[in-house]
Write a protein that holds these residues in place. Structure first.
Motif, short mmCIF file in Angstrom:
data_model
loop_
_atom_site.label_atom_id
_atom_site.label_comp_id
_atom_site.label_asym_id
_atom_site.label_seq_id
_atom_site.Cartn_x
_atom_site.Cartn_y
_atom_site.Cartn_z
N SER A 1 0.84 -1.21 0.00
CA SER A 1 0.00 0.00 0.00
C SER A 1 0.87 1.26 0.00
CB SER A 1 -0.92 0.00 1.22
OG SER A 1 -0.16 -0.26 2.38
N ASP A 2 2.14 1.10 0.43
CA ASP A 2 3.04 2.27 0.44
C ASP A 2 3.77 2.44 -0.89
OD1 ASP A 2 2.34 2.59 3.02
OD2 ASP A 2 4.13 1.67 3.87
N GLY A 3 3.45 1.62 -1.87
CA GLY A 3 4.16 1.70 -3.14
C GLY A 3 4.97 0.44 -3.37
N VAL A 4 5.86 0.49 -4.33
CA VAL A 4 6.64 -0.69 -4.67
C VAL A 4 7.89 -0.75 -3.79
CG1 VAL A 4 7.91 -1.86 -6.50
CG2 VAL A 4 5.80 -0.63 -7.03
N GLY B 1 21.71 9.15 10.80
CA GLY B 1 20.51 8.78 10.06
C GLY B 1 20.25 7.29 10.09
N GLU B 2 19.20 6.90 9.38
CA GLU B 2 18.83 5.50 9.34
C GLU B 2 18.64 5.06 7.89
OE1 GLU B 2 15.87 4.30 12.07
OE2 GLU B 2 16.45 5.78 13.56
N VAL B 3 18.50 3.73 7.72
CA VAL B 3 18.30 3.21 6.36
C VAL B 3 16.98 3.75 5.81
CG1 VAL B 3 18.06 1.12 4.99
CG2 VAL B 3 19.55 1.13 6.99
N PRO B 4 16.99 4.36 4.62
CA PRO B 4 15.74 4.91 4.08
C PRO B 4 14.73 3.81 3.75
CG PRO B 4 17.67 5.73 2.88
CD PRO B 4 18.13 4.62 3.75
N ASP B 5 13.50 4.23 3.57
CA ASP B 5 12.41 3.35 3.21
C ASP B 5 12.68 2.72 1.83
OD1 ASP B 5 10.06 2.17 2.63
OD2 ASP B 5 8.82 3.97 2.78
N PRO B 6 12.73 1.38 1.76
CA PRO B 6 13.01 0.76 0.45
C PRO B 6 11.89 0.97 -0.55
CG PRO B 6 12.63 -0.91 2.15
CD PRO B 6 12.63 0.41 2.83
N ALA B 7 10.75 1.52 -0.13
CA ALA B 7 9.70 1.84 -1.10
C ALA B 7 10.01 3.16 -1.79
CB ALA B 7 8.35 1.92 -0.40
N ALA B 8 10.88 3.97 -1.19
CA ALA B 8 11.24 5.26 -1.79
C ALA B 8 12.73 5.49 -1.65
CB ALA B 8 10.45 6.38 -1.11
N PRO B 9 13.54 4.69 -2.35
CA PRO B 9 14.98 4.86 -2.21
C PRO B 9 15.42 6.21 -2.75
CG PRO B 9 14.48 3.33 -4.00
CD PRO B 9 13.19 3.66 -3.33
N PRO B 10 16.47 6.79 -2.15
CA PRO B 10 16.93 8.10 -2.61
C PRO B 10 17.46 8.01 -4.04
CG PRO B 10 18.22 7.31 -0.73
CD PRO B 10 17.26 6.25 -1.06
N PRO B 11 17.38 9.11 -4.77
CA PRO B 11 17.93 9.12 -6.13
C PRO B 11 19.46 9.07 -6.07
CG PRO B 11 17.29 11.33 -5.50
CD PRO B 11 16.85 10.42 -4.39
N GLY B 12 20.06 8.78 -7.19
CA GLY B 12 21.52 8.71 -7.23
C GLY B 12 22.03 7.53 -6.43
N CYS B 13 23.14 7.74 -5.73
CA CYS B 13 23.66 6.68 -4.87
C CYS B 13 22.73 6.53 -3.68
CB CYS B 13 25.07 7.03 -4.40
SG CYS B 13 25.68 5.89 -3.15
#
Lengths: 298, 313, 328
Positions: free
Chosen positions: B14-17, B266-278
């Motif tokens: 539900s949060d995306g892919v 910081g913490e590991v970002p949400d794998p449904a919305a990975p940051p752009p670039g690296c």
């Protein structure tokens, strides 16, 4: 092996726990105090019910002109009712009728509801969605009203009463079975079985079912006690067993007009219902304790 | 033995892919042990599930001894099951609590038509002996065993089908410190005696360093660094591997007091919305502008058999 | 001076087969501004020791002897109500799973404020101190965090909230029951650094329970190693790692792969299993597994003696150890 395992490694097994020769399930229920009391109570009721079948005592339908509403005596141990019928014989026959309806209705509900619950939980997808909505719909009706309506629609007779109660309890079994199946399905030992190439039916019947049988078995004991209450309730309202056939609910209903003077007309049938309900609940407790392999150790 | 090429596993939620595994490639040669390191959400456990066909990849190919894991069905799938097996992290949860150990092992033999009756009993005894357990353990239930014994049973069950590859998903993390050494030693000796290939998944760099020939470090569904065990563990190049190296507490106060004290923020970002670039750039101490826009490819380094995905090495 | 002093603590757990001695005479003191690592494997009694200090033993378990002094006051002689005010007030705890310490139906801010109010801090002041506490544990935008429900936060943020809640009442003693075990290593690193900062800022006495000797090496000033309900060895961290005085500590350290080994041989194993607490041997509980055992070890249980920097419950001094097992 190229490298010798140090002998002490894991070769040390802690002293054999008491569970090594695990006693059978019935033994474990009897070892539980609640379970033992429950089994004794229900065993006694079952014997009384069986006695009524072979007419060991009086005929429950025979009217004794000599004594209407007579108190307990040597001839009529529990007294007689307003038609001079032997209350002991009627209670015994009523117990039989109650147990018959309870057993048949709960058996139907367990098999149908349990199977639907296990299958829908294990398979998921559309089956799960359809079964889920259906149970929701059935749950939306108040249980007693639903049973009343069904008996009214199906007509009288003990089997129709049993079917009506079964329909009411089926969704409960669907839920009781489905919940643990969802947990067990995701458990690592089922996952391990998938990796090891076990078929779906093997996983379902050999690994999932045995591990969800405990809550279902407990539910069976509880549902039996509710079924006895429901049957008594329906008869009390005149929708279950029809006179002159003996029924505990009907006897309680009839006693309303007499019990201030003839307490035995109310006490004994009511007592039978209470004993049945308490006994089955105690068996449920005993089952719960006996079926958890981890409680055995403590 | 294992050949993973641009494998991906995405989940629709539900949060995306959620991109649990997002284009991972690696090769494990026969008899080799590859360590897969990373924190939760990096995709290492999903990679394990992909290899044993508990999950199917949404893209890319995974070959195990030539079998295409994504499409294997029927006889091919059975052959896969007998080639690659999984050892779970929690040995208690992965054993059916209502079955005696012997029954658990014998069932595997029966399902794969390997042995029945007296032959199965003999084989169960052999399997238990292979993992350093007395035959009497067969009569026990899982709850009657210690953690180390249970994990040995988990290994014996995986070995029952005579696989050539074991995927070890955090096999010692749930065990007591003193028991870990026993199970690690068992894994080393089984590898030698049975010629097994291992994929060892762990967050414990020390254990990975002890067991593996090569190490791959994952972050947010991608491999960021891969190379020989000493290269990756003692001389990491990727900023994430370095941070990990600094973060892991070592049982040596002299080493610990010599630490820079720099902590990864910081913490590991949400794998449904990975940051752009690296994907590491929001936490990276040395990130530059191009790291925020362009994803660095996994490139071979001049020091030989090492791959790093970073613009700045 | 020592803020927390545990003197000859005993605790038992009731079972079908009688009472199980899970803590068997533990003495330990922690100074203000000091972190003591309590290390042990499952069943060693380390968690029971911690829960005894808080008076939060599970059903069936009870303290059966000894004293627990906080600032000289014996917690075990207090009445239940007084004990409650000390809990949270002077002794606070953080847990392995922060989710179990947080009510999922309350905002984080309301939970911290509730703890303050329970100890007599009134409304406006409680709110102010709640925000200050959230800010102190390094969470950005405290107002927003205070309005969040626990499930909206990450594991690391939740643990920070639990720490904020524990420290909001300015306790003197913090019991940390494996608070980083469930966290990723980079988050663990952040939490370890945070607790260390707070220890310095507030002169906290910290009892840090863990099975991870790496964590101990990083943050503890002193270490106590537990085995079978007793402290096998207590020593300053550096001494314990450099020259353990108890064969069990030595074996535990040796079983961990060294980060500098270039040749990877088999890891030294301890072998065997911890003793059954229902049938403890008369001698040293580690004797059956001990590489350094001598004939007298099985006869009587050793009392702690001071050797080097350490207190060790072992008859055999390091100089007499035979094998090369003492990790270097």
């Amino acid at each position: 092996m190229t490298q010798e395992m140090p002998p002490a490694a894991a070769a040390v097994v802690p002293a054999a726990p008491r569970t090594a020769g695990q006693p059978s399930l019935p033994r474990r229920i009897l070892a539980d105090r609640n379970g033992l009391i429950g089994v004794v109570l229900i065993g006694a009721l079952a014997l009384i019910a069986l006695a009524s079948l072979v007419h060991l005592g009086q005929d429950p339908l025979a009217q004794h002109q000599s004594g209407q509403l007579a108190g307990p005596s040597g001839a009529h141990w529990l007294g007689t009712d307003q038609f001079g019928r032997d209350i002991a014989a009627r209670v015994a026959a009523g117990i039989f009728a109650s147990l018959r309806v309870a057993l048949v209705s709960v058996a139907l509900a367990t098999v149908i509801g349990g199977l639907l619950g296990v299958l829908s939980g294990f398979a998921g997808g559309i089956l799960d969605a359809v079964v889920g909505r259906l149970t929701d719909v059935l749950f939306a009706f108040p249980a007693t009203l639903l049973a009343l309506a069904l008996v009214a629609a199906l007509g009288h007779g003990w089997f129709n009463t049993a079917v009506a109660i079964a329909v009411v309890y089926t969704p409960i079994f669907v839920r009781v079975a489905r919940g643990p199946v969802l947990t067990v399905r995701e458990s690592e030992y089922v996952r391990a079985g998938r990796v090891l190439g076990f078929s779906r039916s093997r996983l379902l019947f050999r690994h999932v079912l045995p591990n969800v049988s405990a809550p279902i078995a407990v539910q069976v004991a509880l549902a039996l006690s509710w079924a006895i209450l429901t049957e008594a309730g329906l008869s009390f309202l005149g929708l279950g067993t029809q006179p002159p056939n003996p029924s505990l609910g009907l006897m309680v209903a009839d006693s309303r007009n007499f019990f201030p003077d003839a307490w035995w007309t109310l006490l004994f049938p009511a007592l039978a219902v209470v004993v049945a309900v308490v006994g089955l609940n105690l068996i449920g407790d005993g089952l719960r304790n006996a079926l958890d392999p981890r409680t055995v150790r403590r | 033995m294992i050949e993973v090429t641009e494998a991906a596993r995405h989940y629709r939620t539900s949060d995306g892919v959620v991109r649990a595994v997002d284009g991972v490639s690696f090769v494990v040669a026969e008899g080799e042990t590859l360590g897969l390191v990373g924190e939760s959400g990096c995709g290492k456990s999903t990679t394990a599930k992909l290899l044993v066909a508990l999950e199917r990849p949404t893209a890319g190919t995974i070959l195990v001894d030539g079998i295409d894991v994504a499409t294997a069905r029927g006889a091919e799938l059975r052959r896969l099951r007998r080639t690659i097996q999984l050892v779970f992290q929690d040995p208690y949860a992965s054993l059916n609590p209502r079955r005696r150990i012997a029954a658990t092992l014998a069932e595997v033999l029966a399902v794969h038509d390997l042995a029945r009756g007296a032959a199965a009993t003999r084989r169960v005894g052999e399997l238990l002996e292979m993992v350093g357990l007395p035959a009497s353990v067969g009569e026990r239930y899982p709850h009657q065993l210690s953690g180390g014994q249970r994990q040995r049973v988990g290994i014996a069950r995986a070995l029952a089908v005579e696989p050539r590859v074991l995927v070890l998903d955090e096999p010692v993390s749930a065990l007591d410190v003193s028991v870990r050494a026993e199970v690690m030693n068992l894994l080393v000796s089984l590898r030698a005696s049975l010629g097994l290939t291992y994929l060892f998944i762990s967050h414990d760099l020390g254990m990975v360093r002890h067991l593996c020939d090569r190490i791959a470090v994952m972050y947010l569904g991608k491999v960021v660094e891969a190379g020989g065990w000493r290269q990756v563990s003692d001389d990491p190049l990727h900023p994430y591997t370095r941070s990990l190296h600094d973060a892991v507490p070592v049982a040596d106060p002299t080493v610990e007091s010599g630490r820079s004290g720099r902590t990864l923020t910081g913490e590991v970002p949400d794998p449904a919305a990975p940051p752009p670039g690296c994907r590491f750039h929001p936490r990276c101490p040395i990130a530059e502008d191009r790291c925020r826009t362009t994803e660095p490819p996994l490139l071979a380094q001049p020091d030989g058999d090492r791959l790093v995905a970073c613009h700045l090495v | 001076m020592s803020v927390l002093e545990i003197v000859d603590l005993h605790a038992v757990v009731a079972t079908d087969g009688g009472e199980l001695p899970v803590v068997r005479g533990i003495s330990l003191s922690i100074d203000a501004g000091e972190i003591v690592g309590l290390v042990g494997e499952s069943g060693s009694g380390k968690s029971f020791t911690a829960l005894s200090v808080l008076g939060l033993l599970p059903d069936g378990a009870r303290v059966s002897g000894g004293r627990i002094l906080v600032d000289g006051e014996d917690l075990l002689s207090l009445r239940a109500a007084e004990r409650r005010t000390r809990r949270g007030g002077t002794v606070a705890m953080i847990y392995q799973d922060p989710m179990t310490a947080l009510n999922p139906l309350m905002t984080v801010g309301a939970q911290i404020a509730e703890g303050l109010r329970a100890h007599g801090v009134d409304g406006a002041e409680a709110k102010k101190r709640t925000l200050a506490a959230i800010e102190e544990v390094g969470l950005p935008r405290p107002e927003r965090i205070a309005r969040s429900y626990p499930h909206r936060l990450s594991g690391g943020q939740r643990q920070r909230v639990v720490i904020a809640s524990a420290l909001a009442l300015r306790p003197k003693v913090l019991i940390a029951d494996e608070p980083t075990t469930a966290l990723d290593v980079t988050i663990q690193q952040q939490i370890l650094a945070l607790v260390d900062e707070l220890r310095v800022a507030h002169d906290l006495a910290v009892l840090w329970i863990t099975h991870d000797l790496g964590v101990v090496a990083r943050i503890a000033n002193r270490v106590a190693v537990m085995y079978a309900g007793r402290i096998a060895e207590a020593a300053p961290t550096r001494s314990l790692f450099a020259a353990p005085q108890h064969p069990y500590s030595a074996a535990l350290l040796a079983s961990i792969p060294s980060p500098t080994d270039t040749v990877r041989g088999p890891l030294p194993q301890i072998g065997g299993a911890p003793p059954d607490l229902t049938a403890l041997p008369p001698g040293c509980p580690f004797e059956p597994r001990c590489a350094q055992r001598e004939p007298g070890c099985a006869a009587t249980e050793p009392d702690p003696v001071h050797r080097g920097d350490a207190d060790t419950a072992c008859f055999v001094p390091r100089e007499r150890w035979t094998t090369a097992e003492e990790a270097g």
